[in-house]
Design a protein around this motif. Structure first.
Motif, short mmCIF file in Angstrom:
data_model
loop_
_atom_site.label_atom_id
_atom_site.label_comp_id
_atom_site.label_asym_id
_atom_site.label_seq_id
_atom_site.Cartn_x
_atom_site.Cartn_y
_atom_site.Cartn_z
N MET A 1 -17.48 3.67 -20.33
CA MET A 1 -17.93 2.53 -20.54
C MET A 1 -19.27 2.39 -21.19
O MET A 1 -20.13 2.77 -20.08
CB MET A 1 -17.80 1.76 -18.86
N MET A 2 -19.87 1.24 -21.07
CA MET A 2 -21.52 1.01 -21.67
C MET A 2 -21.54 0.52 -20.71
O MET A 2 -21.80 -0.20 -20.49
CB MET A 2 -22.85 0.24 -22.70
N THR A 3 -23.77 0.53 -20.44
CA THR A 3 -24.09 0.98 -19.24
C THR A 3 -25.66 0.48 -19.67
O THR A 3 -26.74 1.61 -19.57
CB THR A 3 -23.86 1.47 -18.05
N LEU A 4 -26.26 -0.38 -20.11
CA LEU A 4 -27.49 -0.49 -20.88
C LEU A 4 -28.21 -0.70 -20.27
O LEU A 4 -28.38 -1.89 -18.81
CB LEU A 4 -27.47 -2.06 -21.81
N THR A 5 -29.80 0.00 -19.95
CA THR A 5 -30.48 0.20 -18.77
C THR A 5 -32.09 -0.72 -19.69
O THR A 5 -32.45 0.42 -20.38
CB THR A 5 -30.31 1.32 -18.21
N TYR A 6 -33.00 -1.21 -19.11
CA TYR A 6 -34.10 -1.33 -19.45
C TYR A 6 -35.20 -0.60 -18.56
O TYR A 6 -35.20 -0.90 -17.31
CB TYR A 6 -34.33 -2.76 -19.45
N LEU A 7 -35.76 0.36 -19.26
CA LEU A 7 -36.76 1.12 -18.58
C LEU A 7 -38.27 0.66 -18.52
O LEU A 7 -38.49 0.38 -19.70
CB LEU A 7 -36.51 2.64 -18.91
N PRO A 8 -38.89 1.14 -17.41
CA PRO A 8 -40.30 0.74 -17.48
C PRO A 8 -41.22 2.08 -18.33
O PRO A 8 -40.52 3.14 -18.51
CB PRO A 8 -40.83 0.99 -16.10
N LEU B 1 -42.25 -3.28 -25.69
CA LEU B 1 -42.11 -3.69 -24.33
C LEU B 1 -41.45 -3.08 -23.41
O LEU B 1 -41.77 -3.00 -22.52
CB LEU B 1 -41.82 -5.00 -24.57
N THR B 2 -40.39 -2.71 -23.61
CA THR B 2 -38.64 -2.20 -22.55
C THR B 2 -38.43 -1.01 -23.78
O THR B 2 -38.25 -1.08 -25.04
CB THR B 2 -38.39 -2.41 -22.02
N ARG B 3 -38.14 0.24 -23.60
CA ARG B 3 -37.04 0.65 -23.94
C ARG B 3 -35.19 0.60 -22.93
O ARG B 3 -35.56 1.09 -22.32
CB ARG B 3 -37.35 2.09 -24.36
N ILE B 4 -34.65 0.56 -24.15
CA ILE B 4 -33.06 0.57 -23.87
C ILE B 4 -32.44 1.98 -23.55
O ILE B 4 -32.35 2.44 -24.84
CB ILE B 4 -32.52 -0.58 -24.88
N VAL B 5 -31.85 2.47 -22.87
CA VAL B 5 -30.92 3.32 -23.02
C VAL B 5 -29.47 2.96 -22.79
O VAL B 5 -29.17 2.72 -21.88
CB VAL B 5 -31.69 4.72 -22.25
N ASP B 6 -28.63 4.23 -22.79
CA ASP B 6 -27.17 3.91 -22.21
C ASP B 6 -27.10 4.65 -21.52
O ASP B 6 -26.25 5.78 -21.73
CB ASP B 6 -25.75 3.72 -23.44
N LEU B 7 -26.96 4.91 -20.86
CA LEU B 7 -26.45 5.83 -19.40
C LEU B 7 -25.39 5.48 -19.00
O LEU B 7 -24.60 4.28 -19.25
CB LEU B 7 -27.17 5.16 -17.78
N PRO B 8 -24.84 6.90 -18.72
CA PRO B 8 -23.04 6.86 -18.88
C PRO B 8 -22.74 6.69 -17.30
O PRO B 8 -23.29 6.21 -16.55
CB PRO B 8 -22.71 8.78 -18.94
#
Length: 157
Positions: free
Chosen positions: A1-8, A150-157
């Motif tokens: 399952m994908m969990t998009l996280t917006y990083l500061p 603006l921000t970086r998006i990562v996909d956290l497991p």
């Protein structure tokens, strides 16, 4: 399952700038007073409140210098703020009708063909689509008008 996280922005770099340390060009951040509009803090991922002091500096959200390590102007709350956490779309991505979204690989190189002006309502969908590609390590969101990070998006497991 994908969990998009917006990083500061990196907390240690922000603390260094607030303490008078150099920005990406080796200069201390400029100080200004926020109008409350169009002043997205890259730490809390909210606009710097109207009347609050803010820092304006050159930022390069890449560890190493290379041809793809874009540098541009960014804002930070001058006083400590709470860095954005979690998968919720941050408030700074509500200020414009669209944004420049593009993917990078593990060597911090742009994955060609991924850069796209994306409507704000479609950012999460497009980022999820990009993460389906094996070579994508992260996705950056930039201003569609000024190209500011603006921000970086990562996909956290």
């Amino acid at each position: 399952m994908m969990t998009l996280t917006y990083l500061p922005y990196d907390a240690a770099e922000v603390a260094n700038l607030r303490a008078g340390g150099p920005d990406a060009y080796g200069h201390p951040a400029e100080r200004a007073v926020s109008s409350g509009v169009g002043t997205p803090c890259r730490a809390c991922l909210r606009n710097v409140p109207e009347g609050a002091d803010m820092l304006v500096c050159a930022a390069r959200p890449f560890a190493d210098l290379h041809p793809y390590a874009e540098t541009g102007p960014v804002f930070f709350c001058a006083d400590e703020c709470t860095p954005h956490q979690g998968g919720d779309v941050p408030p700074i991505l509500e200020n414009s009708p669209d944004y420049l979204v593009k993917a990078y690989d593990a060597t911090d190189r742009i994955v060609y063909g991924t850069g796209q002006i994306t409507r704000k309502a479609d950012i999460a969908r497009y980022a999820a689509q990009l993460f389906e590609r094996d070579e994508v390590a992260y996705v950056d969101v930039r201003s569609a008008r000024n190209n500011c990070f603006l921000t970086r998006i990562v996909d956290l497991p």
